[in-house]
Design an enzyme around this catalytic site. Structure first.
Site, PDB file in Angstrom:
ATOM      1  CG  ASP A   1      -2.799  14.672  -4.338  1.00  0.00           C
ATOM      2  OD1 ASP A   1      -3.778  14.008  -3.976  1.00  0.00           O
ATOM      3  OD2 ASP A   1      -2.209  14.487  -5.434  1.00  0.00           O
TER       4      ASP A   1
ATOM      5  CG  HIS B   1      -4.393  -0.721   4.821  1.00  0.00           C
ATOM      6  ND1 HIS B   1      -3.843  -0.094   3.727  1.00  0.00           N
ATOM      7  CD2 HIS B   1      -5.430  -1.463   4.358  1.00  0.00           C
ATOM      8  CE1 HIS B   1      -4.522  -0.454   2.649  1.00  0.00           C
ATOM      9  NE2 HIS B   1      -5.493  -1.285   3.012  1.00  0.00           N
TER      10      HIS B   1
ATOM     11  CB  CYS C   1      -0.916  -0.019   1.222  1.00  0.00           C
ATOM     12  SG  CYS C   1      -1.788   1.531   1.441  1.00  0.00           S
TER      13      CYS C   1
ATOM     14  CG  HIS D   1      -7.014   9.125   0.327  1.00  0.00           C
ATOM     15  ND1 HIS D   1      -7.072   7.798  -0.054  1.00  0.00           N
ATOM     16  CD2 HIS D   1      -7.374   9.844  -0.761  1.00  0.00           C
ATOM     17  CE1 HIS D   1      -7.442   7.718  -1.315  1.00  0.00           C
ATOM     18  NE2 HIS D   1      -7.643   8.954  -1.770  1.00  0.00           N
TER      19      HIS D   1
ATOM     20  CB  CYS E   1       0.922   1.263   4.365  1.00  0.00           C
ATOM     21  SG  CYS E   1      -0.682   0.789   5.044  1.00  0.00           S
TER      22      CYS E   1
ATOM     23  N   GLY F   1     -13.851   7.423  -8.375  1.00  0.00           N
ATOM     24  CA  GLY F   1     -12.469   7.665  -8.809  1.00  0.00           C
ATOM     25  C   GLY F   1     -11.421   7.353  -7.763  1.00  0.00           C
TER      26      GLY F   1
ATOM     27  CB  THR G   1      -6.452   6.074  -7.851  1.00  0.00           C
ATOM     28  OG1 THR G   1      -6.016   7.190  -7.074  1.00  0.00           O
ATOM     29  CG2 THR G   1      -7.301   6.565  -9.018  1.00  0.00           C
TER      30      THR G   1
ATOM     31  CG  HIS H   1      -4.165   3.770   3.569  1.00  0.00           C
ATOM     32  ND1 HIS H   1      -3.116   3.117   4.176  1.00  0.00           N
ATOM     33  CD2 HIS H   1      -4.602   4.690   4.473  1.00  0.00           C
ATOM     34  CE1 HIS H   1      -2.925   3.613   5.394  1.00  0.00           C
ATOM     35  NE2 HIS H   1      -3.820   4.584   5.592  1.00  0.00           N
TER      36      HIS H   1
HETATM   37  P1  5GP Z   1      -8.099   9.097  -4.856  1.00  0.00           P
HETATM   38  O1  5GP Z   1      -8.255   9.246  -6.345  1.00  0.00           O
HETATM   39  O2  5GP Z   1      -7.809   7.659  -4.464  1.00  0.00           O
HETATM   40  O3  5GP Z   1      -9.199   9.713  -4.044  1.00  0.00           O
HETATM   41  O4  5GP Z   1      -6.832   9.962  -4.473  1.00  0.00           O
HETATM   42  C1  5GP Z   1      -5.528   9.486  -4.518  1.00  0.00           C
HETATM   43  C2  5GP Z   1      -4.625  10.696  -4.523  1.00  0.00           C
HETATM   44  O5  5GP Z   1      -3.318  10.268  -4.244  1.00  0.00           O
HETATM   45  C3  5GP Z   1      -4.585  11.419  -5.877  1.00  0.00           C
HETATM   46  O6  5GP Z   1      -5.031  12.764  -5.714  1.00  0.00           O
HETATM   47  C4  5GP Z   1      -3.118  11.328  -6.280  1.00  0.00           C
HETATM   48  O7  5GP Z   1      -2.644  12.498  -6.906  1.00  0.00           O
HETATM   49  C5  5GP Z   1      -2.425  11.066  -4.958  1.00  0.00           C
HETATM   50  N1  5GP Z   1      -1.194  10.320  -5.082  1.00  0.00           N
HETATM   51  C6  5GP Z   1      -0.962   9.230  -5.894  1.00  0.00           C
HETATM   52  N2  5GP Z   1       0.304   8.787  -5.718  1.00  0.00           N
HETATM   53  C7  5GP Z   1       0.872   9.598  -4.780  1.00  0.00           C
HETATM   54  C8  5GP Z   1       2.180   9.638  -4.188  1.00  0.00           C
HETATM   55  O8  5GP Z   1       3.057   8.827  -4.475  1.00  0.00           O
HETATM   56  N3  5GP Z   1       2.409  10.619  -3.276  1.00  0.00           N
HETATM   57  C9  5GP Z   1       1.435  11.532  -2.929  1.00  0.00           C
HETATM   58  N4  5GP Z   1       1.783  12.459  -2.033  1.00  0.00           N
HETATM   59  N5  5GP Z   1       0.205  11.512  -3.468  1.00  0.00           N
HETATM   60  C10 5GP Z   1      -0.076  10.565  -4.382  1.00  0.00           C
HETATM   61 ZN    ZN Z   2      -2.359   1.312   3.577  1.00  0.00          ZN
END
Ligand code: 5GP
Ligand code: ZN
Length: 114
Positions: free
Chosen positions: A30, A46, A4, A100, A7, A93, A95, A98
């Site tokens: 982000d 997690h 993850c 957040h 994590c 959406g 992605t 975990h």
């Molecule tokens: P979701 O689409 O799951 O709600 O948001 C995941 C967020 O994680 C996205 O806004 C994406 O830009 C961010 N993200 C993806 N990979 C990383 C990373 O390696 N580091 C950080 N700080 N954010 C990430």
């Molecule tokens: Zn996690």
């Protein structure tokens, strides 16, 4: 959860741009910000998605929301306003699996969201 991403950021294995570290939560910027302030607040423990939350998780979720307000305040967005978002599963959406809380501020946001 060894594979993850969040994590790994929580444990320090992957470097995050950390803005808050507490006993149960970590917040970091982000990597692909959608607003001048775009912070992600995660529990250290997690949890895949909102669907896995248990009644006993009410405290941690409340802490995440209150931390969002504190981070927005620290960035000067309390009065002007800010957006908080939990995405859950494919249609929203999500992605990273975990949980957040996105905290976005520093621009106007549309409603309804896309
Ligand atoms: P979701 O689409 O799951 O709600 O948001 C995941 C967020 O994680 C996205 O806004 C994406 O830009 C961010 N993200 C993806 N990979 C990383 C990373 O390696 N580091 C950080 N700080 N954010 C990430
Ligand atoms: Zn996690």
């Amino acid at each position: 959860m060894p594979d993850c991403l969040f994590c790994k950021i929580v444990s320090g294995e992957i470097k995050g741009n950390i803005v808050f570290e507490g006993e149960r939560l970590v917040a970091f910027r982000d990597i692909n910000p959608q607003a001048p302030m775009h912070v992600l607040i995660v529990p250290r423990r997690h949890i895949d998605s909102l669907n896995e939350l248990q009644p006993s998780d009410g405290g941690i979720v409340g802490e995440m929301v209150r931390r969002a307000a504190a981070i927005a305040e620290e960035h000067g967005h309390s009065a002007g306003g800010y957006r908080t978002v939990f995405n859950c599963n494919a249609d929203a959406g999500q992605t990273v699996f975990h949980i957040h809380l996105h905290v976005l501020g520093g621009r106007k946001f549309g409603w309804p969201p896309g």
